[in-house]
Design a protein around this motif. Structure first.
Motif, PDB file in Angstrom:
ATOM      1  N   THR A  10      45.188  38.989  33.350  1.00 46.53           N
ATOM      2  CA  THR A  10      46.734  38.449  32.749  1.00 46.53           C
ATOM      3  C   THR A  10      47.714  39.134  33.105  1.00 46.53           C
ATOM      4  O   THR A  10      48.904  38.441  33.368  1.00 46.53           O
ATOM      5  N   TYR A  12      48.276  41.534  35.610  1.00 48.75           N
ATOM      6  CA  TYR A  12      49.077  42.015  36.346  1.00 48.75           C
ATOM      7  C   TYR A  12      50.150  40.577  36.833  1.00 48.75           C
ATOM      8  O   TYR A  12      50.643  40.901  37.342  1.00 48.75           O
ATOM      9  N   PHE A  13      49.402  39.151  36.459  1.00 48.98           N
ATOM     10  CA  PHE A  13      49.878  38.102  36.997  1.00 48.98           C
ATOM     11  C   PHE A  13      51.586  38.288  36.442  1.00 48.98           C
ATOM     12  O   PHE A  13      52.732  37.784  36.650  1.00 48.98           O
ATOM     13  N   LEU A  17      55.416  38.368  38.492  1.00 48.81           N
ATOM     14  CA  LEU A  17      56.519  37.536  37.807  1.00 48.81           C
ATOM     15  C   LEU A  17      57.590  38.203  37.866  1.00 48.81           C
ATOM     16  O   LEU A  17      58.431  37.896  38.017  1.00 48.81           O
ATOM     17  N   SER A  62      54.888  42.170  44.559  1.00 45.40           N
ATOM     18  CA  SER A  62      53.732  41.522  43.597  1.00 45.40           C
ATOM     19  C   SER A  62      52.776  40.387  43.316  1.00 45.40           C
ATOM     20  O   SER A  62      51.829  39.856  43.393  1.00 45.40           O
ATOM     21  N   TRP A  66      49.030  40.133  42.493  1.00 47.18           N
ATOM     22  CA  TRP A  66      48.350  38.698  41.594  1.00 47.18           C
ATOM     23  C   TRP A  66      47.238  38.486  41.876  1.00 47.18           C
ATOM     24  O   TRP A  66      45.800  38.093  42.141  1.00 47.18           O
ATOM     25  N   GLY A  69      45.094  40.779  40.224  1.00 50.18           N
ATOM     26  CA  GLY A  69      44.866  40.057  39.186  1.00 50.18           C
ATOM     27  C   GLY A  69      43.404  39.171  38.841  1.00 50.18           C
ATOM     28  O   GLY A  69      42.948  38.863  38.009  1.00 50.18           O
ATOM     29  N   VAL A  70      43.341  38.633  40.170  1.00 44.62           N
ATOM     30  CA  VAL A  70      42.464  37.336  40.585  1.00 44.62           C
ATOM     31  C   VAL A  70      40.966  38.102  40.516  1.00 44.62           C
ATOM     32  O   VAL A  70      40.445  37.744  39.866  1.00 44.62           O
TER      33      VAL A  70
END
Length: 132
Positions: A10, A12-13, A17, A62, A66, A69-70
């Motif tokens: 999370t 990471y997201f 952003l 970025s 993401w 992060g996934v």
């Protein structure tokens, strides 16, 4: 569910952003012609093609974040479905990469860019998740 891995994913997201938005506002905003997405206004010895690849690379960071992060969220929520060795390998690779990234940002900015702290937290959190 491994909460440490979920939190790291999370983060990471959120980092991706914030990274993209602040980059557009603080770095690329004044280098764009009106109604253009990609900056093309160059200064000094920087050529337009160099500026374009810097912009693309900025946002690739970025996107890669993401993706990682996934992976962390998926591993954190589906731990029982994965081989322990593969899961540990992936988490270790991510943790080492983030710790190195934190060090790189810290050294290159002399600690003035706070991104190193977030990268450090993201690097430590998966390690804590493996110890759980």
């Amino acid at each position: 569910m491994n909460q440490y891995l979920f939190i790291a994913g999370t983060l990471y997201f959120i980092l991706g952003l914030v990274h993209s938005i602040l980059g557009e506002i603080l770095i690329f905003k004044n280098l764009k012609k009106s109604n253009k997405i990609i900056p093309t206004i160059v200064t000094s010895k920087l050529k337009e093609r160099h500026l374009r690849i810097i912009w693309a690379t900025w946002h690739l960071t970025s996107l890669f974040g993401w993706c990682i992060g996934v992976l962390l969220i998926k591993i954190g929520t589906r731990q029982t479905e994965m081989s322990a060795d593969m899961m540990q390998f992936i988490i270790t690779c991510i943790a080492i990469t983030m710790l190195c990234a934190s060090f790189l940002v810290f050294i290159s900015t002399k600690g003035k860019h706070l991104g190193w702290i977030v990268l450090l937290i993201i690097g430590i959190t998966p390690i804590l998740g493996m110890l759980k």
